[in-house]
Design a protein around this motif. Structure first.
Motif, PDB file in Angstrom:
ATOM      1  N   MET A 102       0.758  -1.216   0.004  1.00 35.10           N
ATOM      2  CA  MET A 102      -0.008  -0.077   0.268  1.00 35.10           C
ATOM      3  C   MET A 102       0.913   0.960  -0.012  1.00 35.10           C
ATOM      4  SD  MET A 102      -3.295  -0.963   2.371  1.00 35.10           S
ATOM      5  CE  MET A 102      -3.965   0.437   2.421  1.00 35.10           C
ATOM      6  N   LYS A 103       2.032   1.377   0.711  1.00 34.89           N
ATOM      7  CA  LYS A 103       2.880   2.294   0.527  1.00 34.89           C
ATOM      8  C   LYS A 103       3.627   2.379  -0.760  1.00 34.89           C
ATOM      9  CE  LYS A 103       4.097   2.248   5.617  1.00 34.89           C
ATOM     10  NZ  LYS A 103       5.086   2.223   6.641  1.00 34.89           N
ATOM     11  N   ALA A 104       3.904   1.442  -1.480  1.00 36.06           N
ATOM     12  CA  ALA A 104       4.564   1.184  -2.642  1.00 36.06           C
ATOM     13  C   ALA A 104       3.826   1.596  -3.704  1.00 36.06           C
ATOM     14  CB  ALA A 104       5.712  -0.059  -2.621  1.00 36.06           C
ATOM     15  N   LEU A 105       2.532   1.013  -3.630  1.00 33.80           N
ATOM     16  CA  LEU A 105       1.742   1.295  -4.978  1.00 33.80           C
ATOM     17  C   LEU A 105       0.673   2.287  -5.024  1.00 33.80           C
ATOM     18  CD1 LEU A 105       1.177  -2.581  -5.521  1.00 33.80           C
ATOM     19  CD2 LEU A 105       3.019  -1.119  -6.473  1.00 33.80           C
ATOM     20  N   LEU A 106       0.648   3.045  -3.749  1.00 34.02           N
ATOM     21  CA  LEU A 106      -0.450   4.154  -3.781  1.00 34.02           C
ATOM     22  C   LEU A 106       0.445   5.500  -3.602  1.00 34.02           C
ATOM     23  CD1 LEU A 106      -3.133   2.550  -1.260  1.00 34.02           C
ATOM     24  CD2 LEU A 106      -3.033   2.706  -3.771  1.00 34.02           C
ATOM     25  N   PRO A 107      -0.008   6.521  -4.336  1.00 34.87           N
ATOM     26  CA  PRO A 107      -1.294   6.541  -5.197  1.00 34.87           C
ATOM     27  C   PRO A 107      -0.679   5.878  -6.350  1.00 34.87           C
ATOM     28  CG  PRO A 107       0.178   8.624  -5.121  1.00 34.87           C
ATOM     29  CD  PRO A 107       0.530   7.808  -3.860  1.00 34.87           C
ATOM     30  N   PRO A 108      -1.548   5.224  -7.254  1.00 38.67           N
ATOM     31  CA  PRO A 108      -1.438   4.399  -8.260  1.00 38.67           C
ATOM     32  C   PRO A 108      -0.891   5.118  -9.455  1.00 38.67           C
ATOM     33  CG  PRO A 108      -3.687   4.350  -8.005  1.00 38.67           C
ATOM     34  CD  PRO A 108      -3.185   5.219  -6.889  1.00 38.67           C
ATOM     35  N   LYS A 109       0.068   4.903 -10.217  1.00 38.32           N
ATOM     36  CA  LYS A 109       0.736   5.571 -11.338  1.00 38.32           C
ATOM     37  C   LYS A 109       1.307   4.214 -12.081  1.00 38.32           C
ATOM     38  CE  LYS A 109       3.677   8.756 -13.419  1.00 38.32           C
ATOM     39  NZ  LYS A 109       4.806   9.879 -13.119  1.00 38.32           N
ATOM     40  N   ILE A 110       0.916   3.934 -13.523  1.00 40.30           N
ATOM     41  CA  ILE A 110       1.549   2.972 -14.243  1.00 40.30           C
ATOM     42  C   ILE A 110       1.882   3.654 -15.617  1.00 40.30           C
ATOM     43  CG2 ILE A 110       1.068   0.667 -15.338  1.00 40.30           C
ATOM     44  CD1 ILE A 110      -1.024   0.156 -13.218  1.00 40.30           C
ATOM     45  N   GLY A 111       3.155   3.324 -15.754  1.00 41.14           N
ATOM     46  CA  GLY A 111       3.593   4.427 -17.020  1.00 41.14           C
ATOM     47  C   GLY A 111       3.372   5.847 -16.726  1.00 41.14           C
ATOM     48  N   ALA A 112       2.782   6.288 -17.726  1.00 43.07           N
ATOM     49  CA  ALA A 112       2.406   7.965 -17.562  1.00 43.07           C
ATOM     50  C   ALA A 112       1.171   7.984 -16.976  1.00 43.07           C
ATOM     51  CB  ALA A 112       2.551   8.393 -19.121  1.00 43.07           C
ATOM     52  N   THR A 113       0.301   7.035 -16.804  1.00 41.72           N
ATOM     53  CA  THR A 113      -1.088   7.017 -16.304  1.00 41.72           C
ATOM     54  C   THR A 113      -1.107   7.009 -14.832  1.00 41.72           C
ATOM     55  OG1 THR A 113      -1.793   5.937 -18.227  1.00 41.72           O
ATOM     56  CG2 THR A 113      -3.304   6.109 -16.357  1.00 41.72           C
ATOM     57  N   ARG A 114      -1.829   8.078 -14.195  1.00 37.29           N
ATOM     58  CA  ARG A 114      -1.993   8.317 -12.914  1.00 37.29           C
ATOM     59  C   ARG A 114      -3.659   7.728 -12.654  1.00 37.29           C
ATOM     60  NH1 ARG A 114       1.459  10.883  -9.540  1.00 37.29           N
ATOM     61  NH2 ARG A 114       3.015  12.130 -10.750  1.00 37.29           N
ATOM     62  N   TYR A 115      -4.033   6.966 -11.743  1.00 34.99           N
ATOM     63  CA  TYR A 115      -5.322   6.592 -11.658  1.00 34.99           C
ATOM     64  C   TYR A 115      -5.949   7.475 -10.360  1.00 34.99           C
ATOM     65  CZ  TYR A 115      -4.160   2.880 -14.664  1.00 34.99           C
ATOM     66  OH  TYR A 115      -3.885   2.358 -15.885  1.00 34.99           O
ATOM     67  N   ASN A 116      -6.966   8.287 -10.836  1.00 37.86           N
ATOM     68  CA  ASN A 116      -7.791   8.983  -9.683  1.00 37.86           C
ATOM     69  C   ASN A 116      -8.517   7.976  -9.133  1.00 37.86           C
ATOM     70  OD1 ASN A 116      -5.802  11.208  -9.910  1.00 37.86           O
ATOM     71  ND2 ASN A 116      -7.086  11.803 -12.058  1.00 37.86           N
ATOM     72  N   ARG A 117      -9.066   6.903  -9.586  1.00 40.61           N
ATOM     73  CA  ARG A 117     -10.213   6.272  -8.977  1.00 40.61           C
ATOM     74  C   ARG A 117      -9.816   4.831  -8.737  1.00 40.61           C
ATOM     75  NH1 ARG A 117     -14.139   5.407 -12.566  1.00 40.61           N
ATOM     76  NH2 ARG A 117     -15.863   5.529 -10.910  1.00 40.61           N
ATOM     77  N   GLY A 118     -10.621   4.173  -8.190  1.00 43.53           N
ATOM     78  CA  GLY A 118     -10.514   2.784  -7.928  1.00 43.53           C
ATOM     79  C   GLY A 118     -10.723   2.236  -6.380  1.00 43.53           C
ATOM     80  N   LEU A 119      -9.965   1.191  -6.137  1.00 43.72           N
ATOM     81  CA  LEU A 119     -10.552   0.558  -4.858  1.00 43.72           C
ATOM     82  C   LEU A 119      -9.383  -0.431  -4.323  1.00 43.72           C
ATOM     83  CD1 LEU A 119     -11.183  -2.937  -5.163  1.00 43.72           C
ATOM     84  CD2 LEU A 119     -12.662  -1.866  -6.768  1.00 43.72           C
ATOM     85  N   VAL A 120      -9.162  -0.443  -2.978  1.00 41.22           N
ATOM     86  CA  VAL A 120      -8.294  -1.552  -2.441  1.00 41.22           C
ATOM     87  C   VAL A 120      -9.099  -2.440  -1.583  1.00 41.22           C
ATOM     88  CG1 VAL A 120      -6.377  -1.388  -0.740  1.00 41.22           C
ATOM     89  CG2 VAL A 120      -6.455   0.622  -2.386  1.00 41.22           C
ATOM     90  N   LEU A 121      -8.915  -3.815  -1.789  1.00 40.56           N
ATOM     91  CA  LEU A 121      -9.269  -4.820  -0.957  1.00 40.56           C
ATOM     92  C   LEU A 121      -8.291  -5.391  -0.020  1.00 40.56           C
ATOM     93  CD1 LEU A 121     -11.529  -6.753  -0.432  1.00 40.56           C
ATOM     94  CD2 LEU A 121     -10.798  -8.299  -2.229  1.00 40.56           C
TER      95      LEU A 121
END
Length: 286
Positions: free
Chosen positions: A147-166
């Motif tokens: 959760m520390k390493a992957l949030l906030p989510p960014k993959i390549g040039a895309t930042r993801y402003n929406r989503g979920l964590v289970l």
């Protein structure tokens, strides 16, 4: 860690968790913007209910087995059963989909999923199941640390402003697991405050969870609610009598969906007259 979910796959707790997970995915995918999903304790993603582990406990018979037999018409339950049938059409009549499979099934081509699993054997199976899905990244690592390493989510040039964590830990540490989970939620909210978060938890005696409810209500989320299913009275500390989901920043109308679902699940999966399902707001949205 000794926990293996194969012994418990498809039980009443999985039914609650997975009905709610699909409802959450469906509510989020109404909008076209791409999503990011993080599954912190993913397991192997797919389970054979005719395998030795599942057959040894027989827990699936009182969960997905009973739900399939009675097939309640409530739309969110029908949606879940359709997903199970879709899984079985590919993987065989005894297959049961774990949360990574359901995320892959419910999300879209431009959405992305990160699935974390600490146990090497389980992580290997997870990677094997999803090696051909470009949306899925499997991480053989601790999900809380991810959760520390992957949030906030960014993959390549895309930042993801929406989503979920289970977050679906095994609770081998018993009540101490709540301390770890709540700290992870606070960290996640600080890094990705607009994300939706779902923490699954077991219920043995509900009164023992009162400190957890109070601390959860103080988290810095816009909204906080619990969705719980008891299949018997919560009067024994020796067995799981039900389970719940702590939902932070739940999307619009998810509460209405779950309010309709929970009593139907209690009627179908309940083992005694004390069975019940209900939703409780710890913090309503402004």
């Amino acid at each position: 860690m000794n926990y293996r979910h194969a012994f418990h796959a498809g039980n009443h707790a999985d039914v609650l968790k997975h009905v709610a997970l699909l409802a959450l995915c469906d509510a989020l995918t109404i909008k076209p913007a791409p999503l990011f999903a993080l599954d912190t304790h993913a397991g192997r993603g797919l389970y054979p209910l005719d395998g030795n582990s599942a057959q040894r406990t027989g827990e699936a018979e009182g969960g997905i087995g009973r739900l399939i037999a009675e097939a309640p018409k409530q739309p969110a339950i029908a949606r879940y059963l359709a997903a199970v049938r879709a899984c079985r059409s590919v993987h065989g009549p005894a297959a049961y989909p774990g949360s990574p499979w359901l995320l892959a099934h419910a999300l879209r081509e431009d959405d992305r999923i990160a699935a974390c699993e600490l146990q090497p054997e389980e992580a290997g199976q997870l990677r094997q199941h999803f090696h051909a899905d470009p949306r899925m990244a499997v991480h053989a690592r601790d999900g809380y640390a991810a959760m520390k390493a992957l949030l906030p989510p960014k993959i390549g040039a895309t930042r993801y402003n929406r989503g979920l964590v289970l977050i679906d830990p095994p609770y081998e540490a018993q009540l101490e697991e709540f301390d770890t989970a709540l700290a992870a939620l606070r960290e996640g909210l600080a890094r990705w405050p607009q994300g939706c978060y779902a923490l699954w938890y077991p219920i043995k005696r509900r009164r023992a969870l009162q400190p957890f409810y109070r601390r959860a209500a103080a988290l810095p989320a816009k909204s906080i609610l619990t969705a719980e299913l008891l299949v018997r009275a919560d009067d024994s500390p020796l067995r799981m009598n039900g389970s719940g989901l702590l939902l932070l920043n739940a999307p619009w109308q998810l509460d209405e969906t779950l309010t309709a679902v929970l009593p139907a699940l209690a009627r179908t999966l309940g083992e005694t007259s004390a069975a019940e399902g209900g939703l409780n707001w710890l913090k309503r949205p402004d």
